[in-house]
Design an enzyme around this catalytic site. Sequence first.
Site, PDB file in Angstrom:
ATOM      1  N   ARG A  68       0.453  -1.168   0.095  1.00 47.37           N
ATOM      2  CA  ARG A  68       0.656  -0.168   0.000  1.00 47.37           C
ATOM      3  C   ARG A  68       0.678   1.144  -0.098  1.00 47.37           C
ATOM      4  O   ARG A  68       1.874   1.419   0.285  1.00 47.37           O
ATOM      5  CB  ARG A  68      -0.622  -0.071   0.819  1.00 47.37           C
ATOM      6  CG  ARG A  68      -0.218   0.220   3.005  1.00 47.37           C
ATOM      7  CD  ARG A  68      -1.164   0.465   4.013  1.00 47.37           C
ATOM      8  NE  ARG A  68      -0.179  -0.018   5.071  1.00 47.37           N
ATOM      9  CZ  ARG A  68      -0.046   1.163   5.640  1.00 47.37           C
ATOM     10  NH1 ARG A  68       0.437   2.701   4.723  1.00 47.37           N
ATOM     11  NH2 ARG A  68       1.261   0.908   6.858  1.00 47.37           N
ATOM     12  N   THR A  73       1.940   2.034   9.989  1.00 49.13           N
ATOM     13  CA  THR A  73       1.168   2.274  11.354  1.00 49.13           C
ATOM     14  C   THR A  73       0.783   1.316  11.705  1.00 49.13           C
ATOM     15  O   THR A  73       1.186  -0.103  11.989  1.00 49.13           O
ATOM     16  CB  THR A  73      -0.106   2.349  10.424  1.00 49.13           C
ATOM     17  OG1 THR A  73      -1.929   2.889  11.248  1.00 49.13           O
ATOM     18  CG2 THR A  73      -0.651   2.085   9.308  1.00 49.13           C
ATOM     19  N   HIS A  75      -2.140  -1.640  13.846  1.00 51.47           N
ATOM     20  CA  HIS A  75      -3.259  -1.779  13.465  1.00 51.47           C
ATOM     21  C   HIS A  75      -3.509  -3.027  15.217  1.00 51.47           C
ATOM     22  O   HIS A  75      -3.429  -3.723  15.342  1.00 51.47           O
ATOM     23  CB  HIS A  75      -4.192  -2.758  12.743  1.00 51.47           C
ATOM     24  CG  HIS A  75      -4.100  -2.184  11.369  1.00 51.47           C
ATOM     25  ND1 HIS A  75      -5.256  -1.440  10.646  1.00 51.47           N
ATOM     26  CD2 HIS A  75      -3.240  -2.595  10.365  1.00 51.47           C
ATOM     27  CE1 HIS A  75      -4.257  -1.193   9.406  1.00 51.47           C
ATOM     28  NE2 HIS A  75      -3.625  -1.627   9.350  1.00 51.47           N
ATOM     29  N   GLY A 159      -4.581   3.798   3.826  1.00 55.66           N
ATOM     30  CA  GLY A 159      -3.475   3.394   2.989  1.00 55.66           C
ATOM     31  C   GLY A 159      -4.392   3.275   1.677  1.00 55.66           C
ATOM     32  O   GLY A 159      -5.045   1.505   2.859  1.00 55.66           O
ATOM     33  N   CYS A 188       2.784   7.298  10.354  1.00 54.95           N
ATOM     34  CA  CYS A 188       3.160   7.322   8.718  1.00 54.95           C
ATOM     35  C   CYS A 188       4.007   8.146   8.791  1.00 54.95           C
ATOM     36  O   CYS A 188       4.306   9.322   7.636  1.00 54.95           O
ATOM     37  CB  CYS A 188       1.908   8.137   8.903  1.00 54.95           C
ATOM     38  SG  CYS A 188      -0.008   7.828   8.978  1.00 54.95           S
TER      39      CYS A 188
END
Length: 224
Positions: A68, A73, A75, A159, A188
Amino acid sequence: MTIDTRQLGRVDYLPTYQAMQDFTAARNEATPDALWICEHPAVYTQGLAGKIDHLLNPGEIPVVQTNRGGQVTFHGPGQVVVYPLIDLKRAGYFVKEYVYRIEESVIRTLAHFGVTGHRVAGSPGIYVRMDDPFSHAALSGPVHPSDPFRGLGKIAALGIKVSRHCTYHGVALNVAMDLEPFSRINPCGYAGLKTTDLSTIGVSASWQEAASVLGQKLATYLAP
């Protein structure tokens, strides 16, 4: 053509990433668009622009390199992740508008909970004022030259990847998370960027409620 919305529950990142790629490679002009709504166990994902030095201290949390756009990042549980699988050619709009529509869906989702979301030029995602996330006032005045995010917290990350005019990857909205893992990265790619969630700014919303609202907004705003 309606969007096929699927609630996947909590699923591991890697097989979901592979499934997105497989879906996109196999789809044709007649394949319905889809929204996959899910939650992931703790994982860091690197985008194509990601730099290893933005991973400050990942510890035992796995790191997955992806295709991407964007940088690193996190999650984890308590975050709503939505993967729109959209044929942009059929939808009739281009990538820039696609990103705008995703961001608008997040802004409208936040508004449902009384929160005002903001865009920051050149930095995809949605941000809130940490001093007053419920203020309807627009961001005003020049940004600080060395800290364009001063006073802001990032509440949603974005993204995407487009292959043969079809999208995958997507957007993540922080609902009620353990935010500590964000402190182990430059989110980011921005050192010191604050990350927040609905719970931290005083909104009591369940994962399921936030997922339902965001799914509805995306289905509306991504329609042709």
